[in-house]
Design a protein around this motif. Sequence first.
Motif, PDB file in Angstrom:
ATOM      1  N   ALA A 159       0.845  -1.225   0.081  1.00 15.46           N
ATOM      2  CA  ALA A 159      -0.027  -0.034  -0.113  1.00 15.46           C
ATOM      3  C   ALA A 159       0.700   1.476   0.033  1.00 15.46           C
ATOM      4  CB  ALA A 159      -0.861  -0.143   1.280  1.00 15.46           C
ATOM      5  N   GLU A 160       1.839   1.275   0.858  1.00 16.33           N
ATOM      6  CA  GLU A 160       2.738   2.386   0.898  1.00 16.33           C
ATOM      7  C   GLU A 160       3.292   2.656  -0.373  1.00 16.33           C
ATOM      8  OE1 GLU A 160       5.257   1.622   4.019  1.00 16.33           O
ATOM      9  OE2 GLU A 160       3.739   2.034   5.833  1.00 16.33           O
ATOM     10  N   ALA A 161       3.958   1.541  -1.065  1.00 16.32           N
ATOM     11  CA  ALA A 161       4.770   1.675  -2.205  1.00 16.32           C
ATOM     12  C   ALA A 161       3.649   2.162  -3.289  1.00 16.32           C
ATOM     13  CB  ALA A 161       5.308   0.326  -2.682  1.00 16.32           C
ATOM     14  N   LEU A 162       2.566   1.780  -3.421  1.00 17.44           N
ATOM     15  CA  LEU A 162       1.762   2.073  -4.528  1.00 17.44           C
ATOM     16  C   LEU A 162       1.228   3.500  -4.371  1.00 17.44           C
ATOM     17  CD1 LEU A 162      -0.533  -0.999  -4.752  1.00 17.44           C
ATOM     18  CD2 LEU A 162       0.840  -0.203  -6.537  1.00 17.44           C
ATOM     19  N   LEU A 163       1.215   3.857  -3.152  1.00 17.46           N
ATOM     20  CA  LEU A 163       0.938   5.382  -2.854  1.00 17.46           C
ATOM     21  C   LEU A 163       1.904   6.355  -3.359  1.00 17.46           C
ATOM     22  CD1 LEU A 163      -1.217   5.148   0.597  1.00 17.46           C
ATOM     23  CD2 LEU A 163      -2.223   5.714  -1.727  1.00 17.46           C
TER      24      LEU A 163
END
Length: 607
Positions: free
Chosen positions: A14-18
Amino acid sequence: MPIVITKSAMVNDAEALLKIKQSLNNSQFLDSWKNGTQPCDEVVRWVGVVCGKGIVTTLRLRSMQLSGDIDTSALAQLQGLRVLNLVNNSFSGPIPEFNKLGALKAIYVSNNNFSGEIPSGFFTKMVSLKKVWFDKNNFTGPIPSSLAQLPRLLELCLDSNNFWGLIPSIGQQSLETLNLSSNNLSGDIPSSLSRVVRNPPPPLEEPPQKSLKIAYALMALSGFLLVSMIVAIYLIVQKRKREESDEMGMGERDFGGNTIGLRISSIGRKEESGQSSGSGVEKSTGRKSPKKGKGFGDLTVLNNINPGFGLSDLMRAGAEVLGNGSVGSSYKAKLSSGLILVVKRLKEMNKMDADEFRAEMTRLGGLKHPNVLAPLACHYQKEEKLVIYEHIPKGSLLYILHGDRGESHANLNWPTRLKIIHGIALGMSYIHTKLAALALPHGNLKSSNVLLSPDNEPLVVDYGLISIIDGNHAASVLMGYQAPEAIESRSISPKCDVYSLGIVILEILTGKFPSQYHKNNKGGTDVVQWVRSAIQERREAELLDPGISANRHCIGEMLKLLHVGANCTESNPNKRLDIREAVRRIEEILVEGRSVDDSRYEISQDG
C-alpha cells in the motif's frame, strides 16, 4: 520463483503504490488508491491492481492517460510484482530503471512516448523476463544485446520505434513471438533465427539500403499472417496464463500494430487445429450446428442468414493486420472461397459470460440500415472476443480524408461530403432508435469508424460497445466520453453521441484532423474551439477545406452545415441539438441544395 509472503509485504504494498501514484500526473483514474485502504481488499480492490495470496502481483495501468516520472524505487518495493502493464499512456523520456525489478516476468510499455537509447546491458539482471513489449514508442540506438541473454524469453515486440543497427543474436528456443518491424535495422538476419526463416535474403550491401527495414525482407518470405495464429496462439497463451496464474498473477497479452513485419509465432510448437469438415457455425437461435469445430468452439451467427463460413475457414485464411484501434485489433482475412472479411479482436471487455455476450452481440448484429454496418458473427472466449464484419474495400473516412491523396480524396467534392454527413446522421438516428436503452447508443463515433462504400455511402460501425466494454476502461477508449460533460463529471447521455457527430461534421467541412481524436488532445486541431472563434468573428468561410470552398455557389450551404456542427458541439448538453433535430437541419440543407441545382438546370435548359 515462489513468492514469499510476509506481513510487512502486505503493508508495504500500500505504501509503495501510494508513492507510485504521487509520482504520476493525471492520476484521476487511481482515485481508489487511498490511505487507510488496502490494495488487495477482496471487496474494494484498488483499480489496476491484481493480487495473489494477499500481495500485489500485477499492475495493469493501461489506457489511464498517465504521465510523469514513475517511481521505480517504489515499484521495486512490491516484492510480489511479476507483471507491469503501462500500455497506451503518455509516459515520455528515457526508459525508467525498470531493471531494478529483477523478479519481473512480463513488462508492457507499448504505445507511449519513451525515447532515447536503452543501455545494452539493461536486461542483464532481469533473467526471469518472459514477455517484453516496448513497441510503438520512440526508442533509438541499437537493440540492447542483453535481450539475447534472457533464458526464458517467450515474446519480444520492439516494432514501430527508431532502433537502428544490427539485430543481436536473439533466437532463444523458448521464443514464440518476435516483432522488430518498422525500425531502421540493417545487415544480416542473425543465424540464431535460421530455424524460423527459411532461405534468408542476402545481406544489404549498398549503404542506402541500410535504412530499409529488415522486416520487409522477411515479409516477402513469410507472406500473410494466418488468422489461425490469431485464434490458436491466443488459446495457447490463455492456457499458459492459467498455468502461471498462481505464480505471477494475471498474465498479460497485447496484440496489435499496423504492420505484419517480423512476427514469429509459436516457434517449434504444433498447434492443434481443432478443425472439422463442418462449418462450425452456431445460429443466433441458440441451436448448434451438428458439425461443431472441436477445441476452439463455434462462431455465433448474428442474424438468420447463413454466412457461408465457419471458424475453421477463418483459421485457414490468409490475413493481414489492418490496425490496432482503441477497442481492439483488426485483421483482413481472405477465405479460400475468395470471400474477404474483417476480424476484430475486442479487448477490455467486461466479465459477461458466453450467453450474455452472444445475446448482446445478436442484438447489435440485428440492426439493418443502409448506413449501418452490422457484425456478421462473433466468437466468445473469456478474455478476448472475435467479431466478424463484411470487408469494405474503400476503407474509412479518416483514411480518405487525411491519409489518401489519390482519386478517393479528389472525389470528396461538396455533394459527396454532404451525402456522407447526411448518411452518418441517418445511421446515428437509427442506432439511437434501436439502442435507446443504452446511455450511449453508439459511444465511439469518429471518422475511423465510418466506412465508405464504392458509391461513397457511409457505413457506421463500432456502435453499442458500452454494453460490453469494461466500465473501468470505457472513459479512456470510447469517443463519447470526449464530450465536455463526460470529461468533467463522467455524465454520459445520447447527447455525447451528438457531440461526436458534430466533431465529424466539422472534420469533413474543414479537412482538419481533430485534436479530440488524440489522447489528451495533443496534436491535430481543436476543431470545436477553432470553429467557435471563427463564428464569433464572422470569418467561418476561411475554415472550409480548399477542396470544397472553390465551389462558390454552395458556400451558403457549407456555412449552414458548419453551424449545425457547431450546434452539435455546444459545451452545454442542454443547448446541444438532439439527433433528430440534427438530421432535420441537415436535410433542410440537402433539400435547399437540390432546389438550387434544379433551378440552375432549368435556366440552362431555357438558355
